[in-house]
Design a protein around this motif. Structure first.
Motif, PDB file in Angstrom:
ATOM      1  N   UNK A   1      -1.967   3.293  16.332  1.00 33.65           N
ATOM      2  CA  UNK A   1      -0.710   4.043  16.308  1.00 33.65           C
ATOM      3  C   UNK A   1       0.226   3.555  15.221  1.00 33.65           C
ATOM      4  N   UNK A   2       0.288   2.237  15.015  1.00 34.98           N
ATOM      5  CA  UNK A   2       1.129   1.685  13.954  1.00 34.98           C
ATOM      6  C   UNK A   2       0.650   2.156  12.587  1.00 34.98           C
ATOM      7  N   UNK A   3      -0.667   2.133  12.378  1.00 38.09           N
ATOM      8  CA  UNK A   3      -1.228   2.576  11.098  1.00 38.09           C
ATOM      9  C   UNK A   3      -0.945   4.057  10.857  1.00 38.09           C
ATOM     10  N   UNK A   4      -0.951   4.848  11.921  1.00 37.50           N
ATOM     11  CA  UNK A   4      -0.673   6.275  11.779  1.00 37.50           C
ATOM     12  C   UNK A   4       0.771   6.509  11.347  1.00 37.50           C
ATOM     13  N   UNK A   5       1.697   5.706  11.861  1.00 36.46           N
ATOM     14  CA  UNK A   5       3.087   5.832  11.433  1.00 36.46           C
ATOM     15  C   UNK A   5       3.218   5.549   9.940  1.00 36.46           C
ATOM     16  N   UNK A   6       2.548   4.497   9.493  1.00 36.54           N
ATOM     17  CA  UNK A   6       2.603   4.145   8.076  1.00 36.54           C
ATOM     18  C   UNK A   6       2.021   5.268   7.228  1.00 36.54           C
ATOM     19  N   UNK A   7       0.903   5.837   7.667  1.00 40.82           N
ATOM     20  CA  UNK A   7       0.281   6.895   6.873  1.00 40.82           C
ATOM     21  C   UNK A   7       1.131   8.164   6.887  1.00 40.82           C
ATOM     22  N   UNK A   8       1.815   8.425   7.996  1.00 37.06           N
ATOM     23  CA  UNK A   8       2.750   9.556   8.028  1.00 37.06           C
ATOM     24  C   UNK A   8       3.822   9.369   6.962  1.00 37.06           C
ATOM     25  N   UNK A   9       4.375   8.150   6.884  1.00 36.88           N
ATOM     26  CA  UNK A   9       5.422   7.873   5.902  1.00 36.88           C
ATOM     27  C   UNK A   9       4.904   8.073   4.486  1.00 36.88           C
ATOM     28  N   UNK A  10       3.692   7.594   4.204  1.00 36.85           N
ATOM     29  CA  UNK A  10       3.141   7.739   2.855  1.00 36.85           C
ATOM     30  C   UNK A  10       2.854   9.203   2.520  1.00 36.85           C
ATOM     31  N   UNK A  11       2.679  10.032   3.548  1.00 34.19           N
ATOM     32  CA  UNK A  11       2.423  11.463   3.335  1.00 34.19           C
ATOM     33  C   UNK A  11       3.685  12.210   2.938  1.00 34.19           C
TER      34      UNK A  11
ATOM     35  N   UNK B   1       0.818  -1.214   0.000  1.00 37.01           N
ATOM     36  CA  UNK B   1       0.000   0.000   0.000  1.00 37.01           C
ATOM     37  C   UNK B   1       0.848   1.259   0.000  1.00 37.01           C
ATOM     38  N   UNK B   2       1.920   1.259   0.805  1.00 44.68           N
ATOM     39  CA  UNK B   2       2.808   2.420   0.842  1.00 44.68           C
ATOM     40  C   UNK B   2       3.391   2.682  -0.544  1.00 44.68           C
ATOM     41  N   UNK B   3       3.758   1.618  -1.244  1.00 43.98           N
ATOM     42  CA  UNK B   3       4.309   1.737  -2.588  1.00 43.98           C
ATOM     43  C   UNK B   3       3.265   2.270  -3.559  1.00 43.98           C
ATOM     44  N   UNK B   4       2.053   1.777  -3.445  1.00 44.45           N
ATOM     45  CA  UNK B   4       0.953   2.229  -4.307  1.00 44.45           C
ATOM     46  C   UNK B   4       0.695   3.727  -4.121  1.00 44.45           C
ATOM     47  N   UNK B   5       0.629   4.179  -2.862  1.00 38.31           N
ATOM     48  CA  UNK B   5       0.337   5.592  -2.591  1.00 38.31           C
ATOM     49  C   UNK B   5       1.484   6.494  -3.037  1.00 38.31           C
ATOM     50  N   UNK B   6       2.723   6.032  -2.893  1.00 39.73           N
ATOM     51  CA  UNK B   6       3.876   6.826  -3.342  1.00 39.73           C
ATOM     52  C   UNK B   6       3.858   6.985  -4.857  1.00 39.73           C
TER      53      UNK B   6
END
Length: 298
Positions: free
Chosen positions: A135-145, A93-98
């Motif tokens: 909290x873990x999901x928020x870290x991932x979304x921060x990175x994708x931002x 997902x992180x790759x897709x959003x990037x």
């Protein structure tokens, strides 16, 4: 130099005026606090800056040019209401959003892996999003931002749900991004975070900007000439320059909270203090952003 300018923006939804002739100027390389009570118009303004919705009147400029849909590639937005696809794997997902933000697969993998290492979450790459805590999901979304290194970052309540340790880590990362040249809009109800992070703020209430400026200058401007004084061997001599608001005594030490009267200055106060006992220290009270927020909104 202003990276983002909001000029005379208004927006109405049916019978509700969400923004009323709002203007802001956000300097490049700063952290700008966008504050206000619930329903004040902050989210509407953020949606306009992100080209999610359009203003009824006014305009938004990025680098001096009118904001277009293509400019969203240069903006990173972390909304208050988080949203990740729960059935996907974290890395996928992180790759897709990037890549949605225009990054090549090669660059996206490199940048994301770097962020995962920085947060020490490499083991999350193949986890399902549904297995992550909030909290873990928020870290991932921060990175994708932030992964596509946008010129402008917008964080809406970025510390919501974090424990103090993770909130501290996130604050350090936000400051690091600023020091590397990012311009950041930071929307929160946590005024202590505003004091820690923001260079300037704008407070929106009832659809209008009611307070704007540098955080330190605003706090100084809202001082009420109240001093906290500590004296040893206070001789109870009355003061003509101040009203005593509170007095506490323990052993030979007296603590006084006083308000300077009109027509007097700090020199008058000090002259009286030094004849009233041995001065240990005195400070001028500066109101917190919490106090200023409440006073301004009320």
């Amino acid at each position: 130099m202003a990276l983002l300018e909001v000029k005379n923006v208004s927006k109405r939804y049916t019978n509700h005026l969400a923004l009323d002739n709002v203007s802001l100027s956000i300097d490049e390389g700063t952290i700008f606090g966008l504050l206000g009570p619930n329903g004040a118009g902050k989210t509407t303004l953020i949606r306009i800056i992100n080209n999610i919705t359009l203003p009824d009147s006014g305009e938004v400029l990025l680098n001096g040019k009118r904001l277009t849909f293509d400019d969203t590639a240069h903006i990173g937005y972390l909304p208050e209401e988080r949203g990740l696809y729960k059935k996907m794997k974290v890395g996928e997902e992180a790759l897709y959003l990037a890549q949605l933000k225009g990054m090549s697969r090669h660059d996206a993998i490199s940048e994301l892996k770097s962020w995962f290492e920085r947060f020490e979450i490499e083991s999350w790459w193949n986890k399902k999003v549904s297995d992550l805590s909030k909290g873990m999901a928020q870290k991932v979304q921060f990175i994708t931002t932030v992964a596509h290194r946008p010129k402008l970052l917008i964080f809406d309540e970025p510390f919501s749900g974090f424990d103090p340790l993770n909130a501290f880590q996130m604050k350090q990362e936000i400051l690091r991004l600023k020091n590397e040249g990012a311009t950041i809009i930071f929307s929160t109800h946590n005024m202590s975070s505003v004091e820690e992070l923001c260079n300037k703020i704008a407070l929106i209430n009832h659809s209008k900007v009611v307070l704007e400026g540098e955080v330190n200058a605003i706090r100084k401007a809202h001082r009420d000439n109240i001093y906290n004084i500590e004296l040893e061997n206070y001789n109870q001599q009355p003061f003509s320059s101040v009203d005593i608001l509170n007095k506490t005594e323990y052993n030979d030490v007296t603590q006084l909270r006083v308000k300077l009267r009109d027509g007097f200055n700090t020199n008058n106060l000090i002259s009286e203090i030094i004849t009233s006992g041995t001065l240990i220290h005195y400070t001028l009270e500066t109101p917190s952003m919490d106090e200023i927020f409440i006073k301004t909104v009320e």
